[in-house]
Design a protein around this motif. Structure first.
Motif, PDB file in Angstrom:
ATOM      1  N   MET A 127       1.296  -1.062   0.283  1.00  0.00           N
ATOM      2  CA  MET A 127       0.002   0.029   0.396  1.00  0.00           C
ATOM      3  C   MET A 127       0.839   0.744   0.108  1.00  0.00           C
ATOM      4  O   MET A 127       0.928   2.511  -0.531  1.00  0.00           O
ATOM      5  CB  MET A 127      -0.717   0.083   1.554  1.00  0.00           C
ATOM      6  N   GLU A 179       3.940   1.655  -1.049  1.00  0.00           N
ATOM      7  CA  GLU A 179       4.598   1.496  -2.624  1.00  0.00           C
ATOM      8  C   GLU A 179       3.819   1.676  -3.668  1.00  0.00           C
ATOM      9  O   GLU A 179       3.814   2.537  -4.731  1.00  0.00           O
ATOM     10  CB  GLU A 179       5.110   0.195  -2.576  1.00  0.00           C
ATOM     11  N   ALA A 180       2.076   1.556  -3.252  1.00  0.00           N
ATOM     12  CA  ALA A 180       1.146   1.987  -4.371  1.00  0.00           C
ATOM     13  C   ALA A 180       1.016   3.769  -4.187  1.00  0.00           C
ATOM     14  O   ALA A 180       0.879   4.170  -5.690  1.00  0.00           O
ATOM     15  CB  ALA A 180       0.173   1.813  -3.974  1.00  0.00           C
ATOM     16  N   ALA A 181       1.327   4.060  -2.733  1.00  0.00           N
ATOM     17  CA  ALA A 181       1.023   5.420  -2.855  1.00  0.00           C
ATOM     18  C   ALA A 181       2.549   6.474  -3.231  1.00  0.00           C
ATOM     19  O   ALA A 181       2.243   6.997  -4.317  1.00  0.00           O
ATOM     20  CB  ALA A 181       1.516   5.671  -1.307  1.00  0.00           C
ATOM     21  N   ARG A 182       3.909   5.538  -3.046  1.00  0.00           N
ATOM     22  CA  ARG A 182       4.772   5.697  -3.643  1.00  0.00           C
ATOM     23  C   ARG A 182       4.690   5.585  -5.372  1.00  0.00           C
ATOM     24  O   ARG A 182       4.822   7.390  -5.786  1.00  0.00           O
ATOM     25  CB  ARG A 182       5.347   5.336  -3.352  1.00  0.00           C
ATOM     26  N   SER A 183       4.104   5.158  -5.900  1.00  0.00           N
ATOM     27  CA  SER A 183       3.793   5.143  -7.250  1.00  0.00           C
ATOM     28  C   SER A 183       3.340   6.013  -8.058  1.00  0.00           C
ATOM     29  O   SER A 183       3.275   6.325  -9.152  1.00  0.00           O
ATOM     30  CB  SER A 183       4.212   3.387  -8.199  1.00  0.00           C
ATOM     31  N   LEU A 184       1.987   6.810  -7.023  1.00  0.00           N
ATOM     32  CA  LEU A 184       1.106   7.345  -7.157  1.00  0.00           C
ATOM     33  C   LEU A 184       1.466   8.830  -6.869  1.00  0.00           C
ATOM     34  O   LEU A 184       0.710   9.894  -6.940  1.00  0.00           O
ATOM     35  CB  LEU A 184       0.039   7.208  -6.720  1.00  0.00           C
ATOM     36  N   GLY A 185       2.929   8.889  -6.822  1.00  0.00           N
ATOM     37  CA  GLY A 185       3.518  10.526  -6.950  1.00  0.00           C
ATOM     38  C   GLY A 185       3.458  10.682  -5.480  1.00  0.00           C
ATOM     39  O   GLY A 185       3.953  11.770  -5.573  1.00  0.00           O
ATOM     40  N   ARG A 186       4.012  10.066  -4.208  1.00  0.00           N
ATOM     41  CA  ARG A 186       3.450  10.433  -2.700  1.00  0.00           C
ATOM     42  C   ARG A 186       4.851  10.302  -2.116  1.00  0.00           C
ATOM     43  O   ARG A 186       5.148   9.623  -2.982  1.00  0.00           O
ATOM     44  CB  ARG A 186       2.405  10.026  -1.693  1.00  0.00           C
TER      45      ARG A 186
END
Lengths: 528, 365
Positions: free
Chosen positions: A431, A433-440
């Motif tokens: 989760m 990592e998902a946030a990271r790859s969505l620009g966070r």
């Protein structure tokens, strides 16, 4: 649209978890102060400032009390756990709540109600006189401490044993019956061994609690380690005997904690998860009356009588006009310091939970072990150690609010570490990592994803820390800034001086303030 | 965006990565053309996920270069963190944020302006229009998967990476979803890299395959090309059923128990035959014997033993009904010759030399 990639030059880029390690290390570093000071006290010869005869006397007193309280609370708590988990007793939910609630009564309030009920002005004395008996003398010493601590410890045993009884696998008992064993033999050879881990856990918890208690034994004048430490501290300029006693007490407590942990590891039997629950034991009408009679007696002694005594003293004060000042200032200080501690602990627990959940290495184990070791040390020993430590090293911290909140936070950290880790374990790293790859960024990811998901766990853990801080007495007594009087201290000092109305008012207020966090904590426990 | 970026949204060159001394990636190289779906296929533990995580920026390679849209994101002294890579990720466990509803999950990677319009657009695209207010736990596994895809697609990343995206679904749903996902990616004109260990999934879905073994890509190409022209015995074996035997090429021909074939090679070679190119006929004087039969309804799989310790499998029409012990003639429609005897892949159905009796029970893969 995302921004265009801007390369960041990081020739020796830190792996992303290093910061968590640094923060976790910083959080746990202060635990070294009390533990190190106590270890010094034990190993350096400070102990020899206490006469050996005195040590043995205290050990015998403390051991006798711990053994007596453990035995009786095991019997009562075991019986109540059996009634609510294995029988057809009506109103089990209510019974559970009533049996568990006295856990919220601090031992010094328990001692206050016992003292307040007796003596020339006590309610029980009044009842006794009315019945033709005489005034009940103030109880003190072993029997008084034993009674108060047993009543408070019953919930600990009940909470440890009831779930184990509830999930007993009935097929094992049936298999034993099928092999020709009678009811009595089945109980001793099949049922009891299955319950042994939870009974052991309950017994060690109670033993540790009794060992650590200061409030009841000091007010009821029973000479144990905790009371002796305080008397040495209060009565002498030389801090060494007090530190020596604290070190011995801490060593015993840590040994018990380690014993508890090792039995817990060994206590995991291989067992099949029961496919069905055992049919409840039918009590019959007489059995139900006896069952509720038993529970009613326990609850009356541990909950009803204390409340009546507190209210009676308050009413008496109001009628006679003694009651002049409400302890608002004390209540305010109690709430403020408890909130501050809960907040500090909630912030501090983040990195520790992160490190101990995500990276199961030896270092993570060390951090966690340090936290738990300190948690097992009696508060009065921690308080004594921190007095000596600050006087020796950072004198400006001595008797400051900063020190008090800091010590509370590291002492109670495990209470929030458990729920915090549970919550974090449910946050899958994917989760984040998902946030990271969505620009966070990592920081925004923590605040937008990790923290919101941990929040319920931190809230219930924080509530527990709040509750514990609110009721904390010995460390507060030793470490508070001059004149910093909390509700707990007000109850203790007023009771000690015989001002039962003042004590009752502060005690009742304390119980009322504790109700909300208690509700949050139990809701969390029930959900789990 | 310049035209070369458009042309090649992602490329990885010579990536190496080891964990505690064990190499996970060893000279991993992959180039992905715009608008294609590339599948990285390989057995478990071969470094596929490590490769994907490096491309996404969740791991740092020990050496090697990664370019996204023509810009270096991993290279000597350069590391672009995941949030600035314009790479979308679909996780194996979907990693939907449980505290946010579908709409806010999908909007997570979007900037404020035009957000709700884009959310509606991608949800429409994945067939979940109108479910913005649902919470992730209220969705079926298939719906969660599509939300994960929508969330990754929403910010229009250069590339979508998907790690075993169908592994958490049951077989029936998996087949339906992979057709859907393929058409969604088409419609979105997205470049995608998917990692899987499922050969059927890889062959059915991708524009190009990248076969991975021991930390590196061993062959790339369109699925049918790779299937028909495997670069080595390992690829042949991994990508489908294959039988191998050793032979010797001399004078431009190679002699096998079922005929002579022309070849440009000479010396010892390894011959690979796929079961679907083997046909068998009942023949009283045939040199081959049926040793095993497995009946599937729409076809059958026969195992036949030929002279010279050669065993082949034949996947053919369920007629005629042959039984173990029947004599047959064998015709092979095409075979593949590898340069030299490779490490023998030893398919388990190749009986050891000199062992066999016709009735022996052999379990085909």
């Amino acid at each position: 649209m995302m921004g265009v990639a801007r390369p960041v030059t990081r020739p020796n880029a830190l792996p992303p978890n290093t910061w968590w390690w640094v923060l976790a290390g910083l959080v746990m570093l202060p635990t070294a102060a009390p533990l190190g000071t106590l270890a010094y006290g034990l190993l350096s010869g400070v102990v020899t400032t206490v006469p050996i005869g005195r040590l043995l006397e205290l050990a015998a007193n403390t051991g006798a009390l711990a053994a007596a309280v453990t035995t009786t609370s095991l019997m009562i708590g075991g019986a109540s756990a059996w009634l609510v988990s294995r029988t057809d007793l009506p109103g089990k939910r209510l019974a559970t709540v009533l049996v568990i609630t006295p856990f919220a009564v601090p031992s010094f309030v328990g001692a206050l109600t016992l003292l307040g009920a007796t003596g020339a002005e006590g309610i029980l004395s009044a009842v006794s006189t009315w019945l033709g008996g005489g005034v009940i003398r103030y109880p003190s010493g072993f029997w008084a401490a034993w009674l108060v601590l047993t009543l408070i410890s019953v919930p600990l045993v009940h909470l440890a044993v009831a779930p184990a009884m509830h999930s007993l696998n009935p097929t094992l008992e049936e298999a034993a019956r099928g092999l020709g064993a009678g009811r009595v033999k089945v109980f001793w050879t099949v049922t009891l061994p299955q319950l042994r881990p939870s009974l052991t856990a309950g017994a060690l918890l109670v033993g540790l609690y009794t060992l650590s208690d200061f409030g009841a034994v000091s007010l009821l004048r029973y000479d144990t380690f905790t009371r002796a430490i305080y008397l040495e501290y209060a009565g002498r300029v030389d801090r060494r005997p007090a530190l020596g006693l604290a070190a011995v007490l801490a060593a015993v407590a840590v040994a018990i904690v380690m014993a508890e942990r090792s039995t817990r590891a060994k206590g995991v039997w291989f067992t099949v998860k029961p496919r069905r629950r055992a049919a409840p034991v039918r009590l019959g009408a007489a059995g139900k009356i006896i069952g509720w009679g038993f529970l009613g007696t326990v609850v009356t002694l541990s909950l009803v009588v204390p409340l009546i005594v507190l209210v009676a003293w308050i009413l008496r004060g109001m009628v006679s006009g003694i009651l002049v000042d409400m302890p608002w200032a004390e209540a305010g200080r109690s709430i403020w310091v408890a909130l501050l501690t809960a907040l500090v602990a909630a912030v501090a627990v983040g990195p520790v939970a992160m490190v101990t959940t995500r990276y199961r290495t030896r270092w993570a184990g060390l951090l966690e072990g340090g936290a738990w070791a300190l948690y097992g040390v009696p508060h009065i020993a921690v308080g004594m150690a921190m007095i000596v430590f600050t006087l020796w090293t950072v004198r400006p911290l001595y008797q400051t609010l900063t020190l008090l909140v800091g010590v509370y936070s590291i002492m109670f950290l495990p209470q929030i570490l458990g729920p915090g880790r549970d919550a974090l374990a449910r946050v899958s790293p994917s989760m984040e990592e998902a946030a990271r790859s969505l620009g966070r960024s990592p920081v925004r990811t923590f605040f937008e994803v990790t923290l919101p998901l941990m929040a319920p766990g931190l809230l219930s853990g924080g509530a527990l820390v709040f509750l514990t801080t609110l009721r904390e007495l010995p460390a507060t007594l030793l470490l508070r800034p001059a004149g910093f009087e909390t509700l707990a201290i007000r109850v203790w000092s007023a009771t000690g001086e015989g001002f039962y109305t003042l004590g009752a008012l502060a005690g009742l207020l304390l119980l009322l303030i504790a109700a909300l966090p208690l509700a949050i904590v139990t809701r969390h426990e029930l959900i789990r | 965006m310049n035209s070369s970026a458009k042309h090649r949204p992602l490329s990885a060159h010579a990536l190496c990565k080891s964990f505690d001394g064990t190499a996970a990636l060893d000279d991993f190289t992959l180039k992905v053309e715009s608008g294609t779906l590339v599948t990285v296929l390989g057995p478990s533990g071969v470094g596929k996920t490590t490769a994907l995580r490096i491309l996404a920026g969740f791991e740092m390679p020990d050496s090697g270069t990664v370019k996204v849209g023509g810009q270096i994101v991993n290279g000597p002294g350069v590391f672009v963190p995941p949030e600035r890579r314009q790479v979308g990720m679909v996780f194996q466990d979907y990693a939907l944020f449980p505290h946010l509803n579908v709409g806010r999950n999908v909007a997570f990677g979007l900037e404020a302006s035009g957000r709700s319009h884009r959310v509606a657009e991608v949800l429409e695209m994945v067939g979940l229009a109108g479910l913005e207010k649902r919470m992730p736990h209220e969705l079926s596994a298939g719906q969660q998967q599509r939300v994960a895809l929508a969330r990754a697609l929403a910010p229009r990343p250069q590339v979508i990476l998907a790690d075993e995206p169908f592994s958490n679904l049951d077989a029936a749903l998996r087949k339906r979803l992979r057709a859907e996902v393929r058409s969604i990616l088409r419609e979105a004109e997205t470049t995608a890299i998917m990692v899987t260990h499922d050969q059927e999934e890889a062959l059915a879905m991708s524009d190009r395959l990248a076969l991975m073994n021991e930390g590196r890509v061993v062959q790339t190409g369109p699925p049918d090309h790779v299937y028909r022209n495997p670069a080595n015995a390992w690829v042949a074996e991994f990508l489908g059923d294959a039988d191998f035997f050793d032979a010797y090429a001399k004078g431009g021909r190679i002699t096998t128990p079922f005929g002579t074939y022309p070849t440009t090679r000479s010396g010892p070679v390894k011959v690979m035959v796929r079961p679907e190119s083997v046909t068998v006929f009942p023949h009283a004087q045939g040199t081959a014997v049926v040793t095993y039969r497995e009946f599937f309804g729409h076809d059958q799989l026969l195992s036949v033993k030929l002279p010279g310790k050669v065993t082949l499998r034949s996947r053919c029409w369920p007629q005629p009904a042959l039984a173990p012990g029947d004599r047959v003639a064998v015709s092979v429609d095409g075979l593949h010759i590898f340069d030299e005897p490779q490490e023998p892949p030893t398919p388990p159905d190749n009986p050891p030399p000199g062992a066999p009796v016709p009735q022996q029970v052999v379990i085909p893969r």
